[in-house]
Design an enzyme around this catalytic site. Structure first.
Site, PDB file in Angstrom:
ATOM      1  N   CYS A  97      15.195  84.820  15.556  1.00  0.00           N
ATOM      2  CA  CYS A  97      16.655  85.317  15.054  1.00  0.00           C
ATOM      3  C   CYS A  97      16.411  85.905  13.680  1.00  0.00           C
ATOM      4  O   CYS A  97      16.988  86.673  13.080  1.00  0.00           O
ATOM      5  CB  CYS A  97      17.667  84.148  14.922  1.00  0.00           C
ATOM      6  N   HIS A 155      19.972  78.352  13.103  1.00  0.00           N
ATOM      7  CA  HIS A 155      19.974  79.700  13.516  1.00  0.00           C
ATOM      8  C   HIS A 155      20.351  80.743  12.430  1.00  0.00           C
ATOM      9  O   HIS A 155      20.993  80.300  11.569  1.00  0.00           O
ATOM     10  CB  HIS A 155      20.824  80.030  14.835  1.00  0.00           C
TER      11      HIS A 155
END
Length: 1208
Positions: free
Chosen positions: A73, A273
């Site tokens: 990510c 994330h």
């Protein structure tokens, strides 16, 4: 590699060095918590997993996301930032094949191909032009070759801790001066003397693009742990860097920078994330955000509440009061008075309870307020004024810095509201307002890296909204060809996905009898299968059926039908010729009955749910027959409409005055399972009374009604006084086994029955003094000998009970008859019998059992087997007698291997728990597992429906790692720490005990999850010898008492299998209902709650129990909420349970079972048949009490009465 553009060079260096630095510095910080990600997209076509994302087009934003490969990510956020930097993108596209080579020549040894920039060009072209939901970075990451080549580049790293924002951080770094004077002098390098000096730093040269890294992740040296700084840290959309530069003679606009990208980290310092907010400079995407005037009433109310809270914020009110003051300082009492005048409420009434006294509040907000030495006066902190745009008059003079004459930055909303911002979160792309960037100032989800560009940089008009601008022609051609292929595949899929199979039942092939439709020909001949597009109308379907049935005459009516146990039943007629098939509710596999709408074979057919046929088992009681126990059932099956009442059924069964009993549960041969249906309920319908397909009713005629206690509603036909018993010879003294019936009453003594049986079987009279009677259980097991002086009533025997005449005397009043099993394999090891005095100690009992089993040594101990046939607590008091420990005849003991630990200590066997095999191993074994399953199915006589599954669920992998001995007063955290010292754990990098999950074990499977590291072990009631399994985790875990850990696995569309399970922690403190579980699972997978189906897996039965909204019947004293709890029957949800999930958007099948379940059920059935055949009642003993049995048997079931007190 020589690249002509300085922009490309700068960003390439930043791109690769940034990745290397961050991955090295923070380790598993980039390990993602996938609870932030959406695995399935709502409303997407039902696709196979491989091609799902490939065929999904772009969404309304017209921008493409990037697939997450697992931990990529951060890379995806950087790539999107580079893509939306137009100067970098165009400079990259300007590099031709003469410098980079061609990917087609990569395999040639003499060619020089620059793979990384070529793959980056290709990825950018896909993101710009390819009509797909998300692009893949696999080819790019495969081409990475990390090297140590370093060059200088401008990447500012600024502190976050104890700093209010970016401007204050830059002020501290490049404006404030450090003075060396008095006791802190500077040693001059020229004269080697201590002199007064001033130290400061300035920015010498500004780049076109400025990258600023925020030091969110720090290390606490006191606690020796990493942590994430989540305090508020403001940064402007537009910033003037002139005050921080060395040369300030150029125009001001050259120092102005605009924010165009913010990389955001969500999570903690050990994982999380990344996603990115990006300003679409060239307006390539479709930016459509609803303005406030279009907000619904609920959103407006929420916004009004937020504004009201902000207006009542005491920090904001006090700051505004001080800003309005002309003097620098104001008395604290005067400040409190002004607050009263402004809000008409005193501080003590409004804020004291929450924030304390006003002086304490001012002290706690020292970055904003500055108190005098005696704390009587207060003023605003100068740095705070500068941050909010009110420059101090002294700072520019002292530091020779002139602030810009432009309006200072006071917040994000003051800058252009027309900027197009998007949130690019891997595959997901959505437009956002510029104001939403303020939400990333602080918290667990906050800004991690900022990207600014010079405001003077402008874009050509032809680049606006044109993704093909300056893209090389060969990439344009490649993307055009790829889009054509995608459109073709989507068209093929669209056709296949919208086709449904219908089963047409033609009326001429059916007859109506016994309340339902039955085919007069074979099933294959009576059904016509038809495939049609569900987007077609009902009228088109009727026209197609007319064409197929050329012989048809008259009206043609299509009705929905359903096969039932009683036969085929018609429910409703399909209407609306212009309605689509999907609109009227036709799904794949629907059954359609084709008829004239009135009759079938001359018989009128009643349709609808009210006339649904129900198949009922009707039983009658026959008279007494010699040699049989109680009454004999005569059974027949009948079909009745569900709307029929019970009195009409009795009339149809020729018993108009009969009494009807309903079997509510259990065996039909047990009288307590039958309940009388009251006379007032005889007029109710079958559906209202709760009778459904397969239900049983007992109809008694007038001569049978004496067997019923009508007042009590019970059947008494099976509870007559004892009239006779059966005795079978198990002494094996005769060549042929003999069985006789002995007449007896409930007062007959067992000794008289034994002697009478020996006489009738004409056995040796020596057996009179050396034999006993033992009841034979239902499964053929010989139970404990019955004492000689017991009566039939005291022995709890029923009429027709079977007794075994066995060698050896029955135990006396001071003796105990016991079974014992050697070893831990309780289910497969034989039971051995032994008779002991009740005064025998535990140590003496163990020695006698070891001697009888031919074993020796002191590495053994005794455990009592409970009613669930599981090893319970150890008998640790070796000097205690069996009587003192309440050991009774018939109890089963376990001679277990291993020496018991000292008193106050636990001996713990440790197993390592690896839930699943590795992915690589899994891929290699996919085909082998599939072939193995097919072979097992063929061996069991099963056939696989559909294609062979892609892969099967991996089994739980347990590895024994050793034993530890620990005090029962130790904490769970101490147990984990001791486990971490075992040699096996050295192979794993386990930093803290919070990275371990501990389960107790039963039957070599994880059973109960131990939580709360500060809980003492004895409070878990583990017993002094217990087995545990340790499960390693990727992140810290500290489950609360109301957290429920579930293993959730999503079904693979089109296959009878599942993806790997994921751990889902569910807070059940508020409710533990099916509705709440559905909502949390739907939220996790980003699916509508109504588009998923759930089921709990029962591994011991290989069955799936569908979880739906249900209401359990509870007493009036209990709350309804508790009655709906999934922790109660029938689900009994607990930690570690497997929950299967079906995505109805992609998979219409609600069958949760897998091929492994079919095999497991078939194997269980086969084992049961083998066990039944081996458990014949002709068990014979060789000596005093035989140690060998035909089969392993359980202790007979006994009634259990539990008295529960009333708790407040």
């Amino acid at each position: 590699m020589k690249i002509h553009s300085s922009v490309v060079k700068y960003y390439f260096i930043f791109f690769f060095k940034g990745l290397c630095y961050n991955f090295t510095m923070f380790g598993n910080l980039f390990d993602e918590d996938f609870s932030f990600l959406s695995i399935n997209q709502c409303g997407k076509p039902k696709l196979k997993h491989k091609d799902a994302e490939l065929l999904v087009p772009r969404e309304s934003t017209n921008l493409s996301g990037i697939k997450n490969q697992g931990g990529t990510c951060y890379l995806n956020s950087l790539l999107q930032t580079l893509l939306f930097t137009p100067e970098f993108r165009e400079a990259l596209f300007s590099i031709g094949p003469e410098e980079l080579g061609s990917l087609e020549d990569n395999s040639k040894p003499e060619s020089k191909v620059r793979i990384i920039p070529l793959q980056l060009q290709r990825l950018f072209a896909q993101l710009l032009l390819l009509d797909q939901h998300a692009a893949s970075t696999t080819d790019l990451t495969d081409s990475f070759g990390w090297n140590s080549n370093e060059e200088d580049f401008l990447d500012l790293t600024v502190a976050v801790k104890d700093v209010s924002g970016l401007e204050e951080a830059l002020w501290n770094m490049y404006v404030e001066e450090e003075h060396f004077e008095k006791d802190n002098l500077y040693r001059c390098g020229a004269c080697n003397k201590l002199v007064e000096a001033t130290k400061s730093a300035k920015l010498r040269k500004l780049p076109p693009f400025l990258t600023i890294s925020l030091l969110r992740f720090n290390f606490n040296f006191e606690k020796c742990e990493r942590y994430k700084e989540i305090s508020s840290y403001a940064f402007p959309i537009r910033i003037n860097l002139k005050p921080f530069c060395e040369q300030t003679e150029v125009d001001d606009f050259k120092y102005m920078y605009e924010l165009f990208s913010v990389i955001i980290h969500k999570g903690g310092c050990y994982g999380g994330h990344y996603h990115v907010y990006i300003r679409d400079i060239d307006e390539l995407g479709n930016w459509q955000v609803l303005e406030e005037i279009n907000m619904n009433d609920e959103d407006k109310d929420l916004k009004d509440i937020e504004n009201a809270k902000e207006k009542e914020n005491p920090l904001r009110i006090l700051r505004n009061i001080l800003l309005e003051e002309e003097s620098k300082e104001i008395a604290v009492d005067r400040l409190a008075q002004k607050l009263l005048e402004k809000i008409r409420v005193s501080w003590n009434k409004k804020y004291r309870k929450q924030h304390g006294p006003i002086r304490k509040f001012l002290q706690s907000h020292s970055p904003t307020f500055l108190l005098s030495s005696d704390e009587s006066k207060v003023k605003l902190n100068d740095r705070h004024k500068l941050h909010f745009g009110f420059a101090s008059q002294s700072n520019p003079q002292n530091h020779e810095v002139k602030m810009s004459s432009e309006k200072p930055t006071t917040g994000l909303r003051e800058y252009s509201s027309e900027s197009h911002w998007f949130d690019l979160n891997d595959s997901k792309v959505q437009p956002i307002r510029e104001q939403e960037i303020e939400k990333q100032f602080q918290g667990n989800e906050s800004a991690y890296m900022l990207f600014y560009r010079q405001s003077q940089m402008t874009r050509p008009s032809e680049a606006r909204g044109n993704p093909r601008y300056r893209v090389p022609i060969h990439l344009l051609n490649e993307m055009d060809a790829a889009n054509i292929k995608l459109q073709k595949k989507r068209a093929e899929y669209d056709l296949a996905n919208n086709n449904i199979d219908l089963h047409l039942h033609i009326f001429s092939h059916y007859k109506f009898y016994n309340g339902a439709l039955h085919p007069v020909v074979s099933q294959k001949e009576s059904v016509l299968d038809l495939t049609i597009d569900k987007r077609k109308t009902l009228g088109e379907l009727q026209q197609l059926v007319f064409q197929l049935l050329e012989f048809w005459e008259g009206n043609l009516v299509l009705s929905l039908a359903k096969p039932l146990p009683a036969g085929l039943h018609i429910y409703q007629t399909l209407e609306g010729a212009d309605s689509t098939l999907s609109g009227i509710g036709l799904s794949d596999g629907a059954n359609i009955f084709v008829w004239n709408g009135k009759e079938v074979d001359g018989v009128e057919v009643l349709t609808g749910i009210d006339h649904e046929p129900v198949l009922i088992n009707v039983l009658h009681l026959a008279g007494h027959n010699e040699g049989r126990v109680g009454q004999q059932f005569m059974e027949s099956q009948h079909v009745f409409p569900c709307s029929s009442n019970l009195r009409a059924i009795c009339d149809a069964l020729m018993s108009p005055k009969g009494i009807v009993l309903k079997n509510h549960s259990g065996s039909e041969k047990d009288s307590e399972n039958w309940k009388v249906i009251p006379e007032e309920d005889m007029k109710q319908t079958l559906r209202n009374i709760g009778l459904k397909n397969g239900s049983s009713i007992l109809v008694l005629d007038s001569h049978d009604q004496s067997m019923v206690n009508v007042a009590g509603g019970n059947l008494t036909a099976f509870t007559h006084d004892i009239s006779w018993l059966q005795v079978k010879n198990f002494c094996r003294l005769e060549a042929e086994e003999i069985q006789v019936k002995i007449t007896a009453t409930i007062e007959t003594v067992m000794a008289d029955i034994r002697i009478k049986a020996i006489e009738e079987m004409q056995l040796d009279k020596e057996l009179v003094n050396n034999s006993c009677l033992r009841p034979v259980g239902r499964n053929g097991k010989l139970l404990c000998p019955v004492p000689e002086d017991y009566t039939v009533k005291e022995a709890e025997l029923k009429m027709g009970s079977l007794l075994g005449l066995c060698s050896g005397k029955a135990p006396t009043a001071t003796e105990i008859f016991l079974y014992y099993i050697v070893g831990h394999e309780l289910q497969s090891s034989p039971e051995i019998e032994i008779v002991l005095e009740e005064t025998t100690t535990v140590r003496e009992c163990l020695n006698l059992m070891l001697k009888k089993s031919g074993l020796a040594g002191d590495n053994w101990h005794l455990r009592k087997i409970d009613w669930c046939y599981e090893a319970g607590d150890a008998l640790s008091e070796e000097t205690a007698t069996l009587k003192e420990l309440n050991i009774c005849s018939g109890d089963i003991l376990n001679v277990a291997e291993g020496k018991l630990p000292s008193k106050g200590f636990l001996k713990v066997s440790v197993w390592w728990y690896k839930a699943f095999f590795s992915q690589s191993r899994h891929r290699r074994n996919r085909q082998d597992q599939g072939n193995s399953v097919c072979k097992k199915m063929e061996a069991l006589g099963l056939s696989a429906s559909g294609d062979t599954p892609t892969f099967l669920q991996s089994e739980v992998d347990l590895c024994y790692v050793g034993d530890i001995e620990i005090s029962e007063d130790a904490f769970l955290e101490d147990l984990k720490m001791q486990v971490m010292t075992l040699p096996f754990s050295e192979e794993f990098s386990i930093p803290l005990p919070e990275f371990l999950r501990v389960w107790t074990m039963e039957n070599k499977c994880p059973c109960r999850l131990l939580r709360n590291n500060k809980q003492q072990l004895h409070k878990f009631k583990l017993g002094n010898r217990v087995e545990i399994c340790i499960e390693p985790l990727h992140k810290e875990e500290n489950l609360g008492p109301k957290d429920l850990l579930l293993r959730v696995q999503m079904g693979i569309p089109g296959e009878r299998d599942y993806y790997h399970p994921v751990d889902l922690v569910w807070d059940i403190s508020k409710e533990c209902t099916a509705c709440a579980l559905r909502q949390i699972i739907a939220s996790y997978y980003s699916l509508p709650a109504e588009q998923i189906e759930m089921a709990k897996y029962s591994p011991e039965k290989f069955e799936w129990i569908p979880i739906c909204s249900w209401t359990q019947q509870v007493s009036k004293r209990k709350k309804k909420k508790k009655g709906d709890s999934l922790q109660l029957s029938p689900y009994s949800l607990k930690d570690g349970d497997i929950i299967g999930v079906k995505n109805l958007l992609l998979d219409g099948s609600k069958d949760f079972s897998t091929m492994k379940d079919d095999i497991g059920k078939q194997m269980q059935k086969q084992l049961a048949m083998d066990k039944t055949s081996s458990q014949k009642p002709d068990c014979v003993q060789n000596d005093h009490y035989s140690e060998k049995k035909m089969a392993k048997n359980r202790k007979p079931e006994a009634a259990l009465s539990i008295s529960v007190g009333v708790f407040s």
